[in-house]
Design an enzyme around this catalytic site. Structure first.
Site, short mmCIF file in Angstrom:
data_model
loop_
_atom_site.label_atom_id
_atom_site.label_comp_id
_atom_site.label_asym_id
_atom_site.label_seq_id
_atom_site.Cartn_x
_atom_site.Cartn_y
_atom_site.Cartn_z
N GLY A 21 0.97 -1.11 -0.11
CA GLY A 21 -0.01 -0.20 0.13
C GLY A 21 0.87 1.41 0.14
O GLY A 21 0.33 2.30 0.67
N GLY A 22 2.04 1.15 -0.59
CA GLY A 22 2.73 2.18 -0.60
C GLY A 22 2.60 3.43 -1.34
O GLY A 22 3.35 4.48 -1.50
N ARG A 23 1.41 3.29 -2.09
CA ARG A 23 1.03 4.57 -3.03
C ARG A 23 -0.39 5.26 -2.20
O ARG A 23 -0.87 6.22 -2.99
CB ARG A 23 0.74 4.31 -4.52
CG ARG A 23 1.83 3.66 -5.03
CD ARG A 23 3.09 4.62 -5.29
NE ARG A 23 2.87 5.79 -5.88
CZ ARG A 23 3.34 7.04 -5.74
NH1 ARG A 23 4.31 7.23 -4.76
NH2 ARG A 23 3.03 8.06 -6.66
N GLY A 24 -0.49 4.94 -1.09
CA GLY A 24 -1.68 5.18 -0.44
C GLY A 24 -1.48 6.41 0.44
O GLY A 24 -0.18 6.85 0.36
N PHE A 25 -2.45 6.97 1.22
CA PHE A 25 -2.23 8.20 1.77
C PHE A 25 -0.99 8.34 2.82
O PHE A 25 -0.35 9.07 2.60
CB PHE A 25 -3.59 8.61 2.55
CG PHE A 25 -3.55 9.57 3.52
CD1 PHE A 25 -3.02 10.97 3.14
CD2 PHE A 25 -4.20 9.73 4.71
CE1 PHE A 25 -2.95 11.74 3.98
CE2 PHE A 25 -4.56 10.52 5.62
CZ PHE A 25 -3.48 12.00 5.12
N LYS A 52 -11.38 -4.93 9.12
CA LYS A 52 -10.13 -4.44 9.40
C LYS A 52 -9.74 -5.13 10.91
O LYS A 52 -8.39 -5.33 11.08
CB LYS A 52 -9.89 -2.91 9.46
CG LYS A 52 -8.50 -2.39 9.33
CD LYS A 52 -8.42 -1.04 8.97
CE LYS A 52 -7.06 -0.50 8.82
NZ LYS A 52 -6.70 -0.88 7.54
#
Length: 568
Positions: A19-23, A164
């Site tokens: 998820g390295g391109r997430g917020f 989650k």
């Protein structure tokens, strides 16, 4: 791992940021690269890596092989294992591609099954440490009671938070199995530049005029966390897992800015910084709770179509209940402390969302892309702003003006010609009186009464064009060129005669009232109304098919013909 990486630094470690391109993932990647002793693998669901001008550090790292990018679907366990192979640390951030309109099956695959695949890959690839980015909402208990505890919720209204919590439990339970040490971070209300949830939702409510209302007393406090502090907390957790295994492994830690404040004060700072009015009207919490119960009923009836409901529930949680968390374990065990204060974080956030400020021309020009269906239907212009009550004073003024004209022409008891003559006489008297006033007292400048030559020429040209076109149509009808058009016009004129003679006043009055209500209501409950319309449409089609199958042959043919005629 490639041998060339070992020459960069004898203490270099390889990590994967899922998820390295997430917020939050972007911020974590940049912080890892700044430390200088990390080889960073950025993994995300985005097929190609598109860098912004502010990501020069990542671009340089990619060119020097200190960073690499992998397209990854966490539901593909073989691909997950391939990406994780050779790494010693995995930072598991928020999974991209999940939204509130996803159904349960897709959400389960991406969140829970994805977590299982990551755990399995970590064990198979001999990963040493796994840090999971969870949420403080997983332990916020009952919305109605405002209770929070360290235990997971037994019943939640938000499917994403429920899943989650399930994923977090799986990761913590996997601690110290096959040598993998795990821990979880629970940030509370993360915000900052690039935020796609909290701040944009607040601004959306502000544009609709809802943020002027305070729910309850307004004294409830909340914890907020600037996104760079969350990224910093992950690095602290990794170092703590490496040196203080007993006190960190298998545990979850709350992460905040350590500055709890009143929710409505935080919201006011954001709104005022972007040109919106701060909340000032208090609403009873019981009234809001009643409205929420109605929305719950709609959510249960419409199911996944009602995807805006969880966002509304989350907003009401923040708006009406105290939600603060104890960060002492994070400070003590992983050495966390905020690196950006709350005041500085709010300032940076306001600057990054300047394009969405109330008076931003860019926001008005580009807003049609992300605006509601009602707004697009009305043209995203002044008419939309009036009918959707964006500016209450302007909308109310126009409503009163239109109601005055409706009363003057239709309810006063005079004919249309008499009403028009009296209105013209009244306007003439007002303008004459305005002309005798001193120049200092003029409300309307003289320039308002001037019409440019271009406007006059365009108006005349349009009038002549419409006149000629209408004359050609009338001439064609008189000569009998198109009998189909003749009968359509005849029926339309007859229906217009009935309306004008019997229902004109009722229709105009009803239309005036509905114009200022229907679009506004539809915009607020767009998903619910669309869902209900979809259910009704599907039911009608199924009922038509049932009639065609069980009716006599001539009735079935009639229904089939009517259906084809409607489609054409």
């Amino acid at each position: 791992m490639d041998d060339r990486f070992t020459d960069l630094n004898p203490k270099t470690k390889t990590c994967v940021v899922l998820g390295g391109r997430g917020f939050i993932g972007k911020s974590l990647v940049l912080r890892l690269l700044k430390l200088g002793n990390w080889i960073v693998r950025v993994a995300d669901s985005t097929h190609s890596l598109q860098l912004h001008s502010s990501e020069s550090l990542l671009a340089e790292a990619l060119s020097s092989s200190r960073a690499s990018y992998f397209h990854l679907d966490v539901t593909d366990k073989h691909r997950v294992a391939k990406v994780l192979e050779g790494s010693s640390v995995v930072f598991y951030m928020d999974v991209d591609g999940i939204s509130y309109d996803n159904d349960f099956y897709n959400c389960y695959k991406l969140i829970v099954q994805g977590a299982k695949n990551v755990i399995t890959a970590c064990r198979d690839c001999k990963v040493k440490r796994l840090i999971y980015n969870s949420s403080a909402d997983v332990v916020f208990d009952d919305l109605h009671k405002g209770v929070k505890s360290s235990a997971y919720q037994w019943k939640v209204d938000n499917i994403l938070i429920d899943l989650k919590a399930h994923a977090e439990a799986l990761i913590l339970d996997a601690n110290d199995i096959d040598g993998v040490l795990t821990c979880s971070l629970r940030p509370s209300n993360v915000f900052g530049p690039g935020d796609t949830e909290i701040v944009p939702y607040f601004l959306k409510l502000a544009r609709y005029g809802f943020t002027k209302f305070i729910i309850g007393t307004g004294d409830n406090r909340s914890d907020f966390t600037f996104y760079e502090n969350v990224a910093h907390a992950h690095i602290c957790a990794e170092e703590a897992l490496n040196f203080q295994t007993v006190s960190v492994a298998g545990k979850a830690f709350f992460i905040t800015n350590l500055e709890p404040m009143k929710f409505w004060e935080f919201l006011s700072l954001l709104l005022e910084g972007l040109g919106y009015q701060r909340p000032f009207i208090k609403l009873p919490a019981n009234l809001v709770q009643y409205i929420l119960s109605v929305l719950m009923w709609l959510h249960e009836k419409l199911g996944p179509r009602c995807f805006s409901y969880p966002l509304l529930v989350r907003f009401l949680q923040l708006a009406s209940h105290t939600q603060t968390f104890n960060c002492s374990p994070a400070q003590k065990d992983i050495g966390y402390s905020p690196i950006v204060s709350l005041e500085e974080g709010v300032t940076l956030t306001i600057e990054s969302f300047a394009h969405l400020a109330k008076d931003s021309s860019f926001s008005r020009c580009s807003g049609c892309v992300d605006r509601s269906k009602a707004d697009k239907l009305l043209g995203c212009g002044k008419v939309a702003d009036i009918l959707l009550w964006r500016d209450e004073k302007a909308s109310f003024t126009y409503f009163l003006g239109l109601f005055f004209l409706f009363y003057w022409f239709f309810l006063s008891g005079s004919s249309l010609i008499s009403s028009g003559a009296r209105l013209l006489l009244l306007a003439t008297l007002l303008l004459c009186g305005h002309g005798f006033l001193p120049s200092k007292l003029h409300v309307l400048p003289v320039s308002n009464f001037k019409i440019s030559d271009t406007v006059v020429k365009d108006s005349v040209a349009i009038t002549v064009h419409l006149w000629n076109k209408g004359f050609q149509n009338i001439k064609g009808l008189a000569q009998g060129d198109d009998w189909s058009k003749f009968f359509k016009v005849a029926v339309l004129i007859y229906l217009l005669k009935l309306i004008l003679s019997k229902f004109l006043t009722t229709l105009i009055g009803t239309g005036l009232a509905l114009a200022f209500m229907v679009f506004f209501v539809y915009e607020q409950y767009e998903s619910e109304i669309d869902g209900l319309a979809g259910i009704l449409t599907t039911s009608l089609k199924e009922f038509t098919i049932y009639l065609m199958r069980n009716s006599p042959l001539f009735v079935s043919r009639l229904l089939h013909y009517g259906d084809n005629f409607q489609r054409s």
